[in-house]
Scaffold this active site. Sequence first.
Site, PDB file in Angstrom:
ATOM      1  N   GLY A  55       0.815  -1.218   0.000  1.00 57.26           N
ATOM      2  CA  GLY A  55       0.000   0.000   0.000  1.00 57.26           C
ATOM      3  C   GLY A  55       0.844   1.261   0.000  1.00 57.26           C
ATOM      4  O   GLY A  55       0.458   2.275  -0.595  1.00 57.26           O
ATOM      5  N   SER A  56       1.988   1.219   0.648  1.00 55.83           N
ATOM      6  CA  SER A  56       2.858   2.404   0.643  1.00 55.83           C
ATOM      7  C   SER A  56       3.483   2.610  -0.728  1.00 55.83           C
ATOM      8  O   SER A  56       3.659   3.746  -1.182  1.00 55.83           O
ATOM      9  CB  SER A  56       3.945   2.276   1.720  1.00 55.83           C
ATOM     10  OG  SER A  56       3.359   2.249   3.003  1.00 55.83           O
ATOM     11  N   SER A  97       6.998   3.880   4.514  1.00 58.19           N
ATOM     12  CA  SER A  97       6.312   2.711   5.085  1.00 58.19           C
ATOM     13  C   SER A  97       5.304   3.238   6.091  1.00 58.19           C
ATOM     14  O   SER A  97       5.698   3.859   7.080  1.00 58.19           O
ATOM     15  CB  SER A  97       7.310   1.787   5.779  1.00 58.19           C
ATOM     16  OG  SER A  97       6.630   0.868   6.612  1.00 58.19           O
ATOM     17  N   SER A  99       3.473   1.772   8.340  1.00 60.91           N
ATOM     18  CA  SER A  99       3.700   1.253   9.698  1.00 60.91           C
ATOM     19  C   SER A  99       5.080   1.628  10.213  1.00 60.91           C
ATOM     20  O   SER A  99       5.281   1.776  11.423  1.00 60.91           O
ATOM     21  CB  SER A  99       3.586  -0.270   9.706  1.00 60.91           C
ATOM     22  OG  SER A  99       4.596  -0.832   8.889  1.00 60.91           O
ATOM     23  N   ARG A 149      -3.030   0.640   3.009  1.00 59.76           N
ATOM     24  CA  ARG A 149      -3.650   0.873   1.682  1.00 59.76           C
ATOM     25  C   ARG A 149      -4.760   1.896   1.747  1.00 59.76           C
ATOM     26  O   ARG A 149      -5.174   2.430   0.721  1.00 59.76           O
ATOM     27  CB  ARG A 149      -4.168  -0.450   1.112  1.00 59.76           C
ATOM     28  CG  ARG A 149      -5.264  -1.080   1.948  1.00 59.76           C
ATOM     29  CD  ARG A 149      -5.552  -2.506   1.535  1.00 59.76           C
ATOM     30  NE  ARG A 149      -6.519  -3.148   2.423  1.00 59.76           N
ATOM     31  CZ  ARG A 149      -6.225  -3.677   3.607  1.00 59.76           C
ATOM     32  NH1 ARG A 149      -4.988  -3.619   4.061  1.00 59.76           N
ATOM     33  NH2 ARG A 149      -7.152  -4.252   4.345  1.00 59.76           N
ATOM     34  N   GLU A 234      -6.504  -7.417  -1.151  1.00 55.99           N
ATOM     35  CA  GLU A 234      -6.430  -7.172   0.295  1.00 55.99           C
ATOM     36  C   GLU A 234      -7.796  -6.891   0.913  1.00 55.99           C
ATOM     37  O   GLU A 234      -8.072  -7.321   2.031  1.00 55.99           O
ATOM     38  CB  GLU A 234      -5.473  -6.016   0.578  1.00 55.99           C
ATOM     39  CG  GLU A 234      -4.025  -6.371   0.305  1.00 55.99           C
ATOM     40  CD  GLU A 234      -3.070  -5.263   0.716  1.00 55.99           C
ATOM     41  OE1 GLU A 234      -2.914  -5.010   1.920  1.00 55.99           O
ATOM     42  OE2 GLU A 234      -2.500  -4.619  -0.185  1.00 55.99           O
ATOM     43  N   HIS A 250      -0.125  -7.905 -26.761  1.00 58.67           N
ATOM     44  CA  HIS A 250       0.913  -8.740 -27.371  1.00 58.67           C
ATOM     45  C   HIS A 250       1.086 -10.077 -26.675  1.00 58.67           C
ATOM     46  O   HIS A 250       2.018 -10.818 -27.004  1.00 58.67           O
ATOM     47  CB  HIS A 250       2.238  -7.967 -27.375  1.00 58.67           C
ATOM     48  CG  HIS A 250       2.171  -6.713 -28.195  1.00 58.67           C
ATOM     49  ND1 HIS A 250       2.452  -6.684 -29.537  1.00 58.67           N
ATOM     50  CD2 HIS A 250       1.774  -5.463 -27.861  1.00 58.67           C
ATOM     51  CE1 HIS A 250       2.273  -5.450 -30.005  1.00 58.67           C
ATOM     52  NE2 HIS A 250       1.853  -4.687 -28.997  1.00 58.67           N
ATOM     53  N   LYS A 342       4.451 -11.485   7.662  1.00 54.62           N
ATOM     54  CA  LYS A 342       5.387 -10.494   8.216  1.00 54.62           C
ATOM     55  C   LYS A 342       5.946 -10.973   9.569  1.00 54.62           C
ATOM     56  O   LYS A 342       7.137 -10.842   9.845  1.00 54.62           O
ATOM     57  CB  LYS A 342       4.670  -9.142   8.435  1.00 54.62           C
ATOM     58  CG  LYS A 342       4.532  -8.330   7.161  1.00 54.62           C
ATOM     59  CD  LYS A 342       3.982  -6.946   7.478  1.00 54.62           C
ATOM     60  CE  LYS A 342       3.953  -6.078   6.233  1.00 54.62           C
ATOM     61  NZ  LYS A 342       3.406  -4.746   6.466  1.00 54.62           N
TER      62      LYS A 342
END
Length: 347
Positions: A55-56, A97, A99, A149, A234, A250, A342
Amino acid sequence: MRLDDLAAIGALDGHGVRHVLAAFPAQCRDATELAARPAVPVRQPALVVVAAMGGSAASGDLLAACVAERLSVPVIIHRGYGLPAAAVGDTLVIASSYSGDTAEVVAAARAAVARALPMVTVTTGGALAALAREHGVAQVTLPAGLMPRMALGYLFFPLLRILADAGLEVVSPAEAAEALDVVGEMACGLAPERPSAANEAKQLALTMATRTPAIYGGPVTGAVAYRWKTDLAENAKVFALAGTLPEMNHNEIEAWQGTAARAMQAVLLRDHQEAPEIARRFDVLRQLIEPAAGGVVETWARGKSRLARLLSLAYLGEWTSYYVAMLRGVDPWPIPLLDELKRRTQS
Ligand code: PA5
């Protein structure tokens, strides 16, 4: 769920994501006031690297799409650990970031310190803010309490300010004002109170209720197509494809055949300012895939400036993914697998 059932929406959306989305125009407006302290440490950098994830990083994609129209200075969005080899000398690093605890971005910031590169951090706190304090790095401090986000306004507008403070004007004040007006005008028309018959985000979500979305943008709107995909993943916890014209003409176009295509919903992100050759490609693409597709729908960017057009589509995508979540009975707030990944990979 019926998308006009406000009680059912309220019951499923316990974290109040609908209120966060409704407040997006105000978030953007507030974000225009956020600036780096101490001041941005470089003028006229030769390269800008935005180190960010998820999201960042979406704010970096938006920036790169705006920059392409204006600047001769390259802007790289770096999604990963460390920094690219090109980041040397008078490269400006923006470590972003929400967070402040995303391992890849903290590693990138550490690399910037090790290379003595001018840097600005954009975060609510965490390890990134601690690193900035320890090394006297310029910081933009964001309001906390959102999912990353859902903080696109907070994450994006400071990037414009940082570049302007570094002598690189990407968006004029009039263009920024127009973008704020455009999303402000959209807000009421996309909120749950607006019935499906007059709510474009609800209508788009209904096309994806039982189909897999494939979001296609043009050379400008392609950056937003990827944002739609990640919001759908998400918020609604669904797979989605994202692609860009002319490149998908293509290769991916060949997948639009047979029974598999019947399970897909194409969403074309159109732009009134797209070049005639791109408009023609969208039209022919539609003619070719529509017979096999589950559905094909177009939506158009609003506003004049590139920023307004991109932000309007990004905002529409946020609401669309929200309603897809509602249709599927999914709470759009939590991201348990991402959190667990994470947790298990944090060193
Ligand atoms: O939207 C999300 O929650 C994620 O995509 C995060 O943005 C991503 O994991 C990176 O986290 P942060 O934005 O806090 O650096």
